[in-house]
Design an enzyme around this catalytic site. Structure first.
Site, PDB file in Angstrom:
ATOM      1  N   ASP A  64       0.873  -1.180   0.000  1.00 40.38           N
ATOM      2  CA  ASP A  64       0.000   0.000   0.000  1.00 40.38           C
ATOM      3  C   ASP A  64       0.912   1.232   0.000  1.00 40.38           C
ATOM      4  O   ASP A  64       2.137   1.109   0.122  1.00 40.38           O
ATOM      5  CB  ASP A  64      -0.899   0.004   1.248  1.00 40.38           C
ATOM      6  CG  ASP A  64      -2.188   0.795   1.050  1.00 40.38           C
ATOM      7  OD1 ASP A  64      -3.256   0.175   1.011  1.00 40.38           O
ATOM      8  OD2 ASP A  64      -2.119   2.032   0.936  1.00 40.38           O
ATOM      9  N   TYR A 100     -13.002   7.431 -13.255  1.00 40.72           N
ATOM     10  CA  TYR A 100     -13.118   6.200 -12.479  1.00 40.72           C
ATOM     11  C   TYR A 100     -13.779   5.118 -13.321  1.00 40.72           C
ATOM     12  O   TYR A 100     -13.306   3.983 -13.399  1.00 40.72           O
ATOM     13  CB  TYR A 100     -13.921   6.458 -11.198  1.00 40.72           C
ATOM     14  CG  TYR A 100     -13.968   5.276 -10.264  1.00 40.72           C
ATOM     15  CD1 TYR A 100     -12.878   4.950  -9.471  1.00 40.72           C
ATOM     16  CD2 TYR A 100     -15.109   4.478 -10.167  1.00 40.72           C
ATOM     17  CE1 TYR A 100     -12.910   3.859  -8.611  1.00 40.72           C
ATOM     18  CE2 TYR A 100     -15.153   3.388  -9.311  1.00 40.72           C
ATOM     19  CZ  TYR A 100     -14.052   3.084  -8.534  1.00 40.72           C
ATOM     20  OH  TYR A 100     -14.088   2.002  -7.684  1.00 40.72           O
ATOM     21  N   LYS A 110     -11.960   1.687 -14.631  1.00 45.88           N
ATOM     22  CA  LYS A 110     -12.432   0.381 -14.167  1.00 45.88           C
ATOM     23  C   LYS A 110     -12.936  -0.486 -15.318  1.00 45.88           C
ATOM     24  O   LYS A 110     -12.831  -1.723 -15.270  1.00 45.88           O
ATOM     25  CB  LYS A 110     -13.509   0.566 -13.093  1.00 45.88           C
ATOM     26  CG  LYS A 110     -12.966   1.153 -11.791  1.00 45.88           C
ATOM     27  CD  LYS A 110     -11.901   0.276 -11.147  1.00 45.88           C
ATOM     28  CE  LYS A 110     -11.475   0.746  -9.775  1.00 45.88           C
ATOM     29  NZ  LYS A 110     -10.480  -0.152  -9.149  1.00 45.88           N
ATOM     30  N   ILE A 156     -19.649  -1.092  -1.192  1.00 44.58           N
ATOM     31  CA  ILE A 156     -19.031  -1.856  -0.101  1.00 44.58           C
ATOM     32  C   ILE A 156     -18.605  -0.865   0.974  1.00 44.58           C
ATOM     33  O   ILE A 156     -18.047   0.191   0.674  1.00 44.58           O
ATOM     34  CB  ILE A 156     -17.815  -2.650  -0.606  1.00 44.58           C
ATOM     35  CG1 ILE A 156     -18.171  -3.475  -1.845  1.00 44.58           C
ATOM     36  CG2 ILE A 156     -17.271  -3.549   0.510  1.00 44.58           C
ATOM     37  CD1 ILE A 156     -19.269  -4.501  -1.651  1.00 44.58           C
ATOM     38  N   THR A 161     -16.403   0.634   2.861  1.00 44.05           N
ATOM     39  CA  THR A 161     -14.964   0.832   2.999  1.00 44.05           C
ATOM     40  C   THR A 161     -14.685   2.315   3.206  1.00 44.05           C
ATOM     41  O   THR A 161     -15.527   3.161   2.896  1.00 44.05           O
ATOM     42  CB  THR A 161     -14.225   0.369   1.734  1.00 44.05           C
ATOM     43  OG1 THR A 161     -14.601   1.229   0.646  1.00 44.05           O
ATOM     44  CG2 THR A 161     -14.558  -1.069   1.382  1.00 44.05           C
TER      45      THR A 161
END
Length: 255
Positions: free
Chosen positions: A37, A157, A161, A190, A192
């Site tokens: 990361d 984005y 993707k 999700i 996150t």
């Protein structure tokens, strides 16, 4: 026997969210894990959690948009553990702007393309080089629901993707007879840090949160572990006839 006993598994974007859940899940299933990361402090915490499970792990800081850093990540993996069996490419960014296509600034476009698309290609490229040397492996790339359908006011984005799925399908065909499988996961909402605190700030916007929940037919947010479970299944011997697939993990949103 655990599914990944003594396997070497690399996870990018592993300091939080889907990546973190995936790295820890690999360890619980017997793997030694490379945690990667840009957030070193959070990454080291994940390493400590894995070591507490009795497995080996180390952290390597890597900005995937930098080719040399990706190459170094793979080299460190092989130098430390001797091989690379599985890789889950979870690193990516969502951006901070919500603007129509014709108003989107070029620098913000390039940032997402460089990380989400070019960065993922770097990862797959160097993972493949190593897996071809050793005679096999599994790669999973985290795309998005925005890789399957359009997403207004979020063009870089969405484009990046979609591109990830193109990488996956092309590389999967190239390596289908070489004992290497490559697949993609396409999550919707999700829970996150990226979605709760990122562009849409769902944690601070009750109306946007409700809209995201209502899009899911299950009427709830997905959890990182639910995506990690799919990633592990795709890397396991339970999915040996699946490659080049982009699987929606969507709570029925696309049904």
């Amino acid at each position: 026997m655990k599914r990944f006993e003594n396997k070497v598994c690399l996870v990018t974007g592993a300091s939080s969210g889907i990546g973190r859940a995936t790295a820890i899940s690999f360890a619980k299933e017997g793997a030694n894990v490379v945690v990667s990361d840009v957030n070193e402090a959070a990454g080291e915490l994940v390493v400590n959690e894995i070591k507490a499970l009795g497995k080996e792990a180390f952290f390597v800081k890597c900005d995937i948009s930098q080719r040399a850093e990706v190459e170094n990540m793979i080299q460190k993996t092989v130098k430390t553990f001797g091989r690379l069996d599985c890789a889950v490419n979870s690193a990516g960014i969502a951006g901070t702007l919500s603007l129509p296509t014709h108003e989107y600034p070029e620098d913000a476009w390039l940032q997402q393309i460089n990380i989400n698309l070019t960065g993922t290609w770097y990862c797959v490229k160097y993972q493949l080089i190593e897996m071809l040397k050793q005679g096999g492996g599994n790669i999973v790339c985290v795309s998005s629901a925005a890789g399957l359908v359009g997403q207004p006011d979020n063009v870089p984005y969405c484009a990046s993707k979609h591109g990830v799925i193109g990488i996956v399908k092309s590389a999967a065909i190239e390596n289908a007879t070489k004992n290497i499988r490559i697949n993609a996961i396409c999550p919707t909402a999700i829970e996150t840090p990226m979605i709760m605190e990122g562009r849409r700030k769902l944690a601070h916007n009750p109306e946007a949160l409700e809209a995201a929940i209502n899009l899911q037919r299950m009427k709830r947010m997905g959890q990182p572990l639910e995506v990690a479970d799919v990633a592990l299944w795709m890397c396991s011997d339970q999915s040996t006839f699946i490659t080049g697939h982009a699987m929606a993990v969507d709570g029925g949103a696309f049904a």
